[in-house]
Design a protein around this motif. Structure first.
Motif, PDB file in Angstrom:
ATOM      1  N   GLY A  16       2.088  11.477  15.319  1.00 36.10           N
ATOM      2  CA  GLY A  16       3.345  10.741  15.156  1.00 36.10           C
ATOM      3  C   GLY A  16       3.269   9.364  15.799  1.00 36.10           C
ATOM      4  N   VAL A  17       2.659   9.321  17.004  1.00 30.39           N
ATOM      5  CA  VAL A  17       2.531   8.035  17.695  1.00 30.39           C
ATOM      6  C   VAL A  17       1.670   7.084  16.864  1.00 30.39           C
ATOM      7  CG1 VAL A  17       1.545   6.906  19.719  1.00 30.39           C
ATOM      8  CG2 VAL A  17       2.898   8.983  19.988  1.00 30.39           C
ATOM      9  N   MET A  18       0.591   7.622  16.268  1.00 29.63           N
ATOM     10  CA  MET A  18      -0.294   6.767  15.477  1.00 29.63           C
ATOM     11  C   MET A  18       0.432   6.214  14.249  1.00 29.63           C
ATOM     12  SD  MET A  18      -3.852   8.815  15.846  1.00 29.63           S
ATOM     13  CE  MET A  18      -4.818   7.982  14.631  1.00 29.63           C
ATOM     14  N   VAL A  19       1.190   7.084  13.576  1.00 36.43           N
ATOM     15  CA  VAL A  19       1.936   6.632  12.397  1.00 36.43           C
ATOM     16  C   VAL A  19       2.935   5.551  12.799  1.00 36.43           C
ATOM     17  CG1 VAL A  19       3.644   7.351  10.680  1.00 36.43           C
ATOM     18  CG2 VAL A  19       1.625   8.759  11.107  1.00 36.43           C
ATOM     19  N   LEU A  20       3.593   5.758  13.955  1.00 38.20           N
ATOM     20  CA  LEU A  20       4.576   4.793  14.443  1.00 38.20           C
ATOM     21  C   LEU A  20       3.913   3.436  14.698  1.00 38.20           C
ATOM     22  CD1 LEU A  20       7.600   5.326  15.085  1.00 38.20           C
ATOM     23  CD2 LEU A  20       6.947   5.190  17.495  1.00 38.20           C
ATOM     24  N   LEU A  23       2.317  -2.882  10.459  1.00 40.23           N
ATOM     25  CA  LEU A  23       2.340  -3.275   9.044  1.00 40.23           C
ATOM     26  C   LEU A  23       3.742  -3.676   8.603  1.00 40.23           C
ATOM     27  CD1 LEU A  23      -0.058  -0.619   7.569  1.00 40.23           C
ATOM     28  CD2 LEU A  23      -0.520  -2.996   8.067  1.00 40.23           C
ATOM     29  N   GLY A  24       4.787  -3.005   9.155  1.00 41.80           N
ATOM     30  CA  GLY A  24       6.128  -3.291   8.686  1.00 41.80           C
ATOM     31  C   GLY A  24       6.893  -4.266   9.569  1.00 41.80           C
ATOM     32  N   GLY A  25       6.303  -4.615  10.724  1.00 42.44           N
ATOM     33  CA  GLY A  25       7.024  -5.428  11.691  1.00 42.44           C
ATOM     34  C   GLY A  25       7.171  -6.877  11.256  1.00 42.44           C
ATOM     35  N   ARG A  26       7.756  -7.635  12.146  1.00 42.15           N
ATOM     36  CA  ARG A  26       8.090  -9.016  11.802  1.00 42.15           C
ATOM     37  C   ARG A  26       6.843  -9.908  11.807  1.00 42.15           C
ATOM     38  NH1 ARG A  26      12.072 -11.191  15.929  1.00 42.15           N
ATOM     39  NH2 ARG A  26      12.820  -9.070  15.739  1.00 42.15           N
ATOM     40  N   TYR A  27       5.867  -9.582  12.689  1.00 48.99           N
ATOM     41  CA  TYR A  27       4.773 -10.529  12.901  1.00 48.99           C
ATOM     42  C   TYR A  27       3.580 -10.319  11.977  1.00 48.99           C
ATOM     43  CZ  TYR A  27       7.491 -11.365  17.034  1.00 48.99           C
ATOM     44  OH  TYR A  27       8.510 -11.647  17.875  1.00 48.99           O
ATOM     45  N   PHE A  28       3.358  -9.067  11.583  1.00 45.64           N
ATOM     46  CA  PHE A  28       2.125  -8.797  10.842  1.00 45.64           C
ATOM     47  C   PHE A  28       2.374  -8.317   9.415  1.00 45.64           C
ATOM     48  CE2 PHE A  28       1.105  -8.105  15.287  1.00 45.64           C
ATOM     49  CZ  PHE A  28       0.075  -8.999  15.439  1.00 45.64           C
ATOM     50  N   SER A  29       3.630  -8.358   8.965  1.00 47.89           N
ATOM     51  CA  SER A  29       3.911  -7.825   7.628  1.00 47.89           C
ATOM     52  C   SER A  29       3.161  -8.644   6.570  1.00 47.89           C
ATOM     53  CB  SER A  29       5.400  -7.847   7.360  1.00 47.89           C
ATOM     54  OG  SER A  29       5.836  -9.189   7.376  1.00 47.89           O
ATOM     55  N   LEU A  30       3.073  -8.095   5.373  1.00 52.58           N
ATOM     56  CA  LEU A  30       2.285  -8.722   4.317  1.00 52.58           C
ATOM     57  C   LEU A  30       2.786 -10.134   4.026  1.00 52.58           C
ATOM     58  CD1 LEU A  30       1.635  -5.841   1.803  1.00 52.58           C
ATOM     59  CD2 LEU A  30       0.015  -7.026   3.260  1.00 52.58           C
TER      60      LEU A  30
END
Lengths: 339, 206
Positions: B100-104, B110-117
């Motif tokens: 769970g921690v790894m998925v988080l 990937l979904g955050g503000r700084y590294f998203s696509l």
């Protein structure tokens, strides 16, 4: 190639053209392997005051085809308790790297399937996968002899790969590139043979070639087969076509490492005498000479003992290559370089 | 779908399947071989990203050396599968927490503000003369030379420590001294004795 591109479009034409080159290389390598086996039997025969095969065709020239036919019609026996999938996959795993590495080998100026920048690294990476064929064969056969052969081979190949890698690092320091064509061009001087990497890197050439003999499991380093101790080592359970593929892989590997040694130390397609034109015949002659050395070693030296092989690899070659690496680095840094 | 995308999905599918086989295969040797396949396809994916040096180094180091030794050990050990499966349920809860921690973490990156696509557009394609190896080498030996050397020293210490931990000297070991073996001469080992042939008895047996 242009007419083909007009007819079916550029991407398809490029794909077909590359495929044609691959098929051409595979056919030529296979034919070379066939005649290398004949040459081996003839050369060792003459060295031992025998005639060698001389019955099939004029002077025995068709002997390889008779051998291939015999191997193809023999039954492939899968031992009881063997892992069938891996047992059949193993010969393919050992042949694949021996053929795939030819993709970056330049035959003469510009004649190369893929002129990639990291040529040496690609060759090292691909050939390092050849050991899986041996290990998987030994394990999947479910036989003690085969397993012992696989273990020996794994230890031996890991040991000699490091020395081989360091020897190649010296070569790429000399030429400043990983691209095999550039490495050959870096050896081009007005002095012919004196400009080759062979002269400044002679100990590295010796280390590379001996490591190459060890990596290809050839005598005197053929403990993985070791007929007198472990029958035939990793391929003791193989017969027919599966055995033929192992055989093909071993000889294709011999030709490959000879070609690489010729490219990196003996100036590839460059002529040894200044004034004579460069070209593919020189490259072929150098490969042929190195292959002759393989056969010569086999007829001359008794098999190394296993602990002696390990000692030579870890305690002699690796320190030697590291010292030579340092020496070359200092010479280049201080500009004391005569070349 | 262009060729690059098709190649990506092809390799990604193999990678995921191979990774699943690593944890589901009953036989540890099959798991190790699946791991080899996973490394190899990961290298293919890196090639698609134009990171050819890293891709080849991955094959050279992990497939060519590390996994060979790994396989070596796995094949030598007589692994008892039933013992290995003991306590599956005891480990399930901590394993789920770790997963769970790894998925988080992945989701944050990937979904955050700084590294998203949207923040990380595709880098421009390198020009044909660009050499990945040279670029990496220049950065590694100039800007990051201290970090590089510290890593090298740590690895050296690890090698020495590994040998120190596992080296056991047996007293009854027999060693061979290669220099003494090489320096042996015929005169030390063999004595040729000249014997007169026995002439008196010749022809008696015939």
């Amino acid at each position: 190639m242009e007419w083909l591109a007009d007819m079916i479009g550029t991407p398809a034409a490029v794909t077909l053209w590359t495929l044609a080159k691959i098929v051409a290389i595979v056919i030529v390598v296979t034919l070379c392997v066939a005649y290398l086996t004949l040459a081996e039997r003839k050369v060792i025969g003459y060295m031992q005051l025998r005639l060698g095969p001389n019955r099939v065709g004029p002077k025995g020239l068709f002997q390889p085809f008779a051998d291939v036919l015999k191997l193809l019609v023999k039954e492939v026996i899968v031992p009881t308790g063997a892992n069938k999938f891996l047992f059949i996959t193993a010969p393919v795993l050992s042949l694949m790297p021996a053929l795939a590495a030819w993709a970056v080998v330049p035959f003469t100026d510009g004649a190369v399937v893929s002129n990639i920048d990291a040529g040496i690294l690609y060759v090292l990476a691909i050939t390092s996968m050849g050991v899986y064929g041996v290990i998987v064969a030994g394990w999947a056969s479910n036989s003690k002899y085969a397993f012992l052969g696989a273990m020996r081979s794994a230890a031996q190949i890991v040991a000699y790969e490091i020395a081989m890698g360091f020897a190649l690092v010296c070569v790429l320091m000399m030429s400043g590139s990983l691209n095999l064509s550039v490495i050959v061009d870096a050896q081009r001087t007005d002095l012919g043979v004196l400009g080759w990497n062979l002269i400044p890197l002679f100990p590295m050439f010796v280390v590379y070639f001996i490591s190459a003999v060890a990596e290809t499991n050839r005598a005197p380093f053929d403990v993985a087969e070791g007929e007198s101790e472990i029958v035939a080592g990793f391929h003791v359970e193989y017969s027919g076509t599966a055995f033929a593929v192992f055989f093909l892989a071993e000889y294709a590997n011999m030709i490959l490492v000879s070609a690489l040694a010729a490219l990196m130390f003996l100036g590839g397609w460059l002529s040894p005498v200044p004034g004579l034109p460069d070209g593919f015949p020189w490259f072929a002659a150098k490969i042929a000479f190195l292959l002759f050395c393989f056969l010569w070693f086999r007829a001359t030296f008794p098999r190394y003992r296993y602990d002696q092989i390990m000692r030579l690899g870890w305690k002699v070659f690796i320190p030697l290559t590291i010292v030579w690496l340092l020496l070359i680095g200092i010479l280049m840094r201080m500009s004391w370089w005569p070349w | 779908m262009d060729f690059e995308k098709a190649a990506f999905y092809f390799f990604a599918l193999i990678l995921v399947l191979a990774a699943l086989r690593v944890i589901t295969a009953r036989n540890p040797v099959h798991s190790a071989l699946s791991l080899v396949l996973a490394f190899f396809t990961a290298a293919a994916l890196w090639l698609l990203l134009e990171a050819e040096f890293l891709a080849i180094a991955l094959v050279l180091v992990y497939v060519g050396a590390v996994m060979v030794l790994f396989l070596f050990v796995v094949m030598m050990l007589d692994i008892n599968l039933d013992r290995l499966r003991e306590g599956y349920w005891d480990y399930l809860v901590p394993a789920l927490v770790v997963a769970g921690v790894m998925v988080l973490e992945m989701a944050v990156i990937l979904g955050g503000r700084y590294f998203s696509l949207a923040q990380m557009p595709k880098p421009p394609a390198a020009d044909p003369d660009y050499s990945n190896t040279r670029a990496l080498g220049e950065v590694l030996y100039t800007e990051y030379v201290y970090a590089f050397e510290i890593a090298a020293v740590i690895l050296l210490v690890a090698i020495v420590a590994a040998i120190g931990l596992t080296l056991r000297k047996r007293k009854d070991n027999k060693y061979q001294v290669p220099s003494r073996q090489i320096s042996a001469r015929r005169a030390n080992r063999v004595r040729l004795v000249s014997m007169p042939s026995d002439k008196g008895d010749s022809g008696a047996a015939s």
